[in-house]
Write a protein that holds these residues in place. Structure first.
Motif, mmCIF file in Angstrom:
data_model
loop_
_atom_site.group_PDB
_atom_site.id
_atom_site.type_symbol
_atom_site.label_atom_id
_atom_site.label_comp_id
_atom_site.label_asym_id
_atom_site.label_seq_id
_atom_site.Cartn_x
_atom_site.Cartn_y
_atom_site.Cartn_z
ATOM 1 N N GLN A 87 0.850 -1.189 0.000
ATOM 2 C CA GLN A 87 0.000 0.000 0.000
ATOM 3 C C GLN A 87 0.880 1.231 0.000
ATOM 4 O O GLN A 87 1.621 1.482 0.957
ATOM 5 C CB GLN A 87 -0.937 0.013 1.205
ATOM 6 N N ALA A 88 0.796 1.969 -1.088
ATOM 7 C CA ALA A 88 1.538 3.216 -1.219
ATOM 8 C C ALA A 88 0.727 4.349 -0.596
ATOM 9 O O ALA A 88 -0.509 4.247 -0.482
ATOM 10 C CB ALA A 88 1.815 3.498 -2.688
ATOM 11 N N PRO A 89 1.382 5.434 -0.200
ATOM 12 C CA PRO A 89 0.658 6.574 0.403
ATOM 13 C C PRO A 89 -0.452 7.083 -0.502
ATOM 14 O O PRO A 89 -0.237 7.321 -1.693
ATOM 15 C CB PRO A 89 1.756 7.620 0.571
ATOM 16 N N GLU A 111 -2.730 -3.171 -2.736
ATOM 17 C CA GLU A 111 -2.773 -3.960 -3.953
ATOM 18 C C GLU A 111 -1.963 -5.238 -3.794
ATOM 19 O O GLU A 111 -0.998 -5.300 -3.027
ATOM 20 C CB GLU A 111 -2.236 -3.159 -5.149
ATOM 21 N N PHE A 112 -2.348 -6.221 -4.542
ATOM 22 C CA PHE A 112 -1.667 -7.508 -4.560
ATOM 23 C C PHE A 112 -0.331 -7.382 -5.271
ATOM 24 O O PHE A 112 -0.227 -6.703 -6.299
ATOM 25 C CB PHE A 112 -2.554 -8.534 -5.276
ATOM 26 N N ALA A 113 0.699 -8.035 -4.721
ATOM 27 C CA ALA A 113 2.009 -8.048 -5.373
ATOM 28 C C ALA A 113 2.382 -9.452 -5.849
ATOM 29 O O ALA A 113 2.743 -9.643 -7.005
ATOM 30 C CB ALA A 113 3.080 -7.512 -4.430
ATOM 31 N N SER A 114 2.293 -10.427 -4.938
ATOM 32 C CA SER A 114 2.724 -11.767 -5.296
ATOM 33 C C SER A 114 2.180 -12.774 -4.293
ATOM 34 O O SER A 114 1.863 -12.405 -3.155
ATOM 35 C CB SER A 114 4.250 -11.837 -5.309
ATOM 36 N N GLU A 163 8.080 3.916 -7.680
ATOM 37 C CA GLU A 163 6.678 3.523 -7.545
ATOM 38 C C GLU A 163 6.496 2.236 -6.743
ATOM 39 O O GLU A 163 5.355 1.852 -6.441
ATOM 40 C CB GLU A 163 6.001 3.386 -8.911
ATOM 41 N N ASP A 164 7.591 1.558 -6.404
ATOM 42 C CA ASP A 164 7.505 0.378 -5.533
ATOM 43 C C ASP A 164 7.461 0.768 -4.060
ATOM 44 O O ASP A 164 7.227 -0.089 -3.203
ATOM 45 C CB ASP A 164 8.700 -0.550 -5.753
ATOM 46 N N MET A 165 7.697 2.033 -3.778
ATOM 47 C CA MET A 165 7.706 2.483 -2.393
ATOM 48 C C MET A 165 6.313 2.324 -1.788
ATOM 49 O O MET A 165 5.317 2.804 -2.335
ATOM 50 C CB MET A 165 8.150 3.938 -2.301
ATOM 51 N N ALA A 166 6.261 1.617 -0.663
ATOM 52 C CA ALA A 166 4.982 1.302 -0.041
ATOM 53 C C ALA A 166 5.244 0.567 1.275
ATOM 54 O O ALA A 166 6.382 0.167 1.557
ATOM 55 C CB ALA A 166 4.137 0.412 -0.954
ATOM 56 N N LEU A 191 8.010 -1.185 5.858
ATOM 57 C CA LEU A 191 8.085 -0.057 4.938
ATOM 58 C C LEU A 191 9.281 -0.187 4.001
ATOM 59 O O LEU A 191 10.410 -0.390 4.445
ATOM 60 C CB LEU A 191 8.190 1.251 5.723
ATOM 61 N N VAL A 192 9.003 -0.030 2.723
ATOM 62 C CA VAL A 192 10.044 0.010 1.699
ATOM 63 C C VAL A 192 10.060 1.411 1.110
ATOM 64 O O VAL A 192 9.046 1.881 0.579
ATOM 65 C CB VAL A 192 9.784 -1.035 0.596
ATOM 66 N N THR A 193 11.198 2.072 1.208
ATOM 67 C CA THR A 193 11.359 3.413 0.670
ATOM 68 C C THR A 193 12.382 3.361 -0.456
ATOM 69 O O THR A 193 13.491 2.854 -0.253
ATOM 70 C CB THR A 193 11.819 4.393 1.758
ATOM 71 N N VAL A 194 12.000 3.871 -1.608
ATOM 72 C CA VAL A 194 12.887 3.859 -2.776
ATOM 73 C C VAL A 194 13.174 5.298 -3.160
ATOM 74 O O VAL A 194 12.248 6.048 -3.504
ATOM 75 C CB VAL A 194 12.263 3.101 -3.953
#
Length: 119
Positions: free
Chosen positions: A38-40, A45-48, A88-91, A114-117
């Motif tokens: 889930q992005a800000p 959303e489903f990833a895998s 856009e993968d940041m979420a 949290l993943v920050t790109v």
């Protein structure tokens, strides 16, 4: 079933991260495990996903070819290897599990990592 996600962090665009999700409790009841994100300001959303018994996998088009999901039965752990990361993968990434008696219902959720790109 309890899920503990870890592995998030800060990475530059183009870099890699590996997320882990360890399951505990009644793990023998798990049919499949998945990663959502889930992005800000956006919906989750489903990833895998991976089927626990045979390792069949599924990916969202947005991550296909860059992310790899895998599982380690002995450790009751699912991994998400994320390569070629984009801003856009940041979420916040959540792991989830669906039980055998409700294969299409992700009844169990972890706390998110949290993943920050950075670009």
């Amino acid at each position: 079933v309890q899920l503990q996600a870890s592995g998030g962090g800060l990475v530059q665009a183009g870099g890699s991260l590996r997320l882990s999700c360890q399951a505990s409790g009644l793990t023998y009841t798990v049919y499949k495990m998945a990663w959502f994100r889930q992005a800000p300001g956006k919906e989750r959303e489903f990833a895998s996903a991976v089927i626990w018994s045979d390792s069949s996998t599924d990916y969202a088009d947005s991550v296909k070819g860059r992310f790899t999901i895998s599982r380690d039965n002995a450790k009751n752990t699912v991994y998400l290897q994320m390569n070629s990361l984009k801003p856009e993968d940041m979420a916040v990434y959540y792991c989830a599990a669906a039980p055998r008696n409700r294969k299409y219902d992700y009844a169990y959720w972890g706390q998110g990592t949290l993943v920050t790109v950075s670009s």
